[in-house]
Design a protein around this motif. Structure first.
Motif, PDB file in Angstrom:
ATOM      1  N   GLN A   1      45.281  46.247  40.875  1.00  0.00           N
ATOM      2  CA  GLN A   1      46.458  46.250  41.721  1.00  0.00           C
ATOM      3  C   GLN A   1      46.604  44.975  42.548  1.00  0.00           C
ATOM      4  O   GLN A   1      47.637  44.771  43.179  1.00  0.00           O
ATOM      5  CB  GLN A   1      46.443  47.481  42.627  1.00  0.00           C
ATOM      6  N   ASP A   2      45.610  44.107  42.507  1.00  0.00           N
ATOM      7  CA  ASP A   2      45.712  42.837  43.230  1.00  0.00           C
ATOM      8  C   ASP A   2      46.164  41.687  42.334  1.00  0.00           C
ATOM      9  O   ASP A   2      46.229  40.541  42.771  1.00  0.00           O
ATOM     10  CB  ASP A   2      44.374  42.493  43.906  1.00  0.00           C
ATOM     11  N   ILE A   3      46.500  42.000  41.085  1.00  0.00           N
ATOM     12  CA  ILE A   3      47.001  40.973  40.160  1.00  0.00           C
ATOM     13  C   ILE A   3      48.480  41.266  39.908  1.00  0.00           C
ATOM     14  O   ILE A   3      48.839  42.167  39.153  1.00  0.00           O
ATOM     15  CB  ILE A   3      46.198  40.951  38.843  1.00  0.00           C
ATOM     16  N   LYS A   4      49.334  40.496  40.581  1.00  0.00           N
ATOM     17  CA  LYS A   4      50.774  40.774  40.613  1.00  0.00           C
ATOM     18  C   LYS A   4      51.393  40.919  39.229  1.00  0.00           C
ATOM     19  O   LYS A   4      52.156  41.855  38.987  1.00  0.00           O
ATOM     20  CB  LYS A   4      51.493  39.688  41.408  1.00  0.00           C
ATOM     21  N   GLU A   5      51.067  40.020  38.302  1.00  0.00           N
ATOM     22  CA  GLU A   5      51.714  40.086  36.990  1.00  0.00           C
ATOM     23  C   GLU A   5      51.327  41.357  36.234  1.00  0.00           C
ATOM     24  O   GLU A   5      52.122  41.887  35.453  1.00  0.00           O
ATOM     25  CB  GLU A   5      51.456  38.834  36.156  1.00  0.00           C
ATOM     26  N   PHE A   6      50.123  41.875  36.466  1.00  0.00           N
ATOM     27  CA  PHE A   6      49.722  43.139  35.826  1.00  0.00           C
ATOM     28  C   PHE A   6      50.483  44.311  36.444  1.00  0.00           C
ATOM     29  O   PHE A   6      50.954  45.202  35.748  1.00  0.00           O
ATOM     30  CB  PHE A   6      48.222  43.384  35.967  1.00  0.00           C
TER      31      PHE A   6
ATOM     32  N   GLU B   1      53.988  44.583  35.289  1.00  0.00           N
ATOM     33  CA  GLU B   1      54.086  45.135  33.927  1.00  0.00           C
ATOM     34  C   GLU B   1      53.787  46.628  33.870  1.00  0.00           C
ATOM     35  O   GLU B   1      54.484  47.385  33.212  1.00  0.00           O
ATOM     36  CB  GLU B   1      53.113  44.368  33.013  1.00  0.00           C
ATOM     37  N   ARG B   2      52.720  47.063  34.551  1.00  0.00           N
ATOM     38  CA  ARG B   2      52.223  48.439  34.410  1.00  0.00           C
ATOM     39  C   ARG B   2      52.298  49.285  35.672  1.00  0.00           C
ATOM     40  O   ARG B   2      52.078  50.489  35.611  1.00  0.00           O
ATOM     41  CB  ARG B   2      50.766  48.431  33.933  1.00  0.00           C
ATOM     42  N   GLY B   3      52.563  48.674  36.816  1.00  0.00           N
ATOM     43  CA  GLY B   3      52.580  49.437  38.064  1.00  0.00           C
ATOM     44  C   GLY B   3      51.240  50.111  38.297  1.00  0.00           C
ATOM     45  O   GLY B   3      50.195  49.498  38.104  1.00  0.00           O
ATOM     46  N   ASP B   4      51.286  51.385  38.676  1.00  0.00           N
ATOM     47  CA  ASP B   4      50.026  52.107  38.881  1.00  0.00           C
ATOM     48  C   ASP B   4      49.816  53.185  37.810  1.00  0.00           C
ATOM     49  O   ASP B   4      49.140  54.174  38.032  1.00  0.00           O
ATOM     50  CB  ASP B   4      49.954  52.710  40.288  1.00  0.00           C
TER      51      ASP B   4
ATOM     52  N   ASP C   1      37.388  42.952  33.862  1.00  0.00           N
ATOM     53  CA  ASP C   1      37.775  42.510  35.200  1.00  0.00           C
ATOM     54  C   ASP C   1      39.293  42.564  35.423  1.00  0.00           C
ATOM     55  O   ASP C   1      39.791  42.143  36.460  1.00  0.00           O
ATOM     56  CB  ASP C   1      37.229  41.112  35.501  1.00  0.00           C
ATOM     57  N   GLU C   2      40.026  43.096  34.442  1.00  0.00           N
ATOM     58  CA  GLU C   2      41.477  43.225  34.566  1.00  0.00           C
ATOM     59  C   GLU C   2      41.912  44.668  34.847  1.00  0.00           C
ATOM     60  O   GLU C   2      43.089  44.911  35.074  1.00  0.00           O
ATOM     61  CB  GLU C   2      42.154  42.734  33.287  1.00  0.00           C
ATOM     62  N   VAL C   3      40.968  45.597  34.813  1.00  0.00           N
ATOM     63  CA  VAL C   3      41.268  47.001  35.074  1.00  0.00           C
ATOM     64  C   VAL C   3      40.322  47.526  36.149  1.00  0.00           C
ATOM     65  O   VAL C   3      39.285  46.936  36.425  1.00  0.00           O
ATOM     66  CB  VAL C   3      41.149  47.880  33.804  1.00  0.00           C
TER      67      VAL C   3
END
Length: 76
Positions: free
Chosen positions: A17-22, A25-28, A67-69
């Motif tokens: 949730q600290d990576i804006k572009e993610f 795309e996916r919200g929460d 590290d992206e999830v």
């Protein structure tokens, strides 16, 4: 404060949730880790990361590095 948790197949995750572009795309949205493998292309060996396949509610399967999830807090 982030708590280290070793994620595995079967765990529920969201994009970090600290990576804006993610988040854009996916919200929460909550996804399910359906497979994992070590990415052997990363050198040196000590920096290798796991690559997850995450199944999202829209039936898309997306590959994301560990590290992206982040794990979903089961009490939410």
């Amino acid at each position: 404060m982030r708590v280290w948790y070793l994620m595995k197949v079967g765990d529920l995750v969201t994009v970090r949730q600290d990576i804006k572009e993610f988040v854009d795309e996916r919200g929460d949205e909550t996804g399910l880790i359906v497979s994992e493998q070590w990415d052997h292309s990363i050198r040196p060996r000590s920096k290798r990361m796991r690559l997850f396949e995450v199944l999202w509610p829209d039936s898309e399967i997306e590959k994301l590095y560990e590290d992206e999830v982040e794990a979903v807090n089961e009490s939410r």
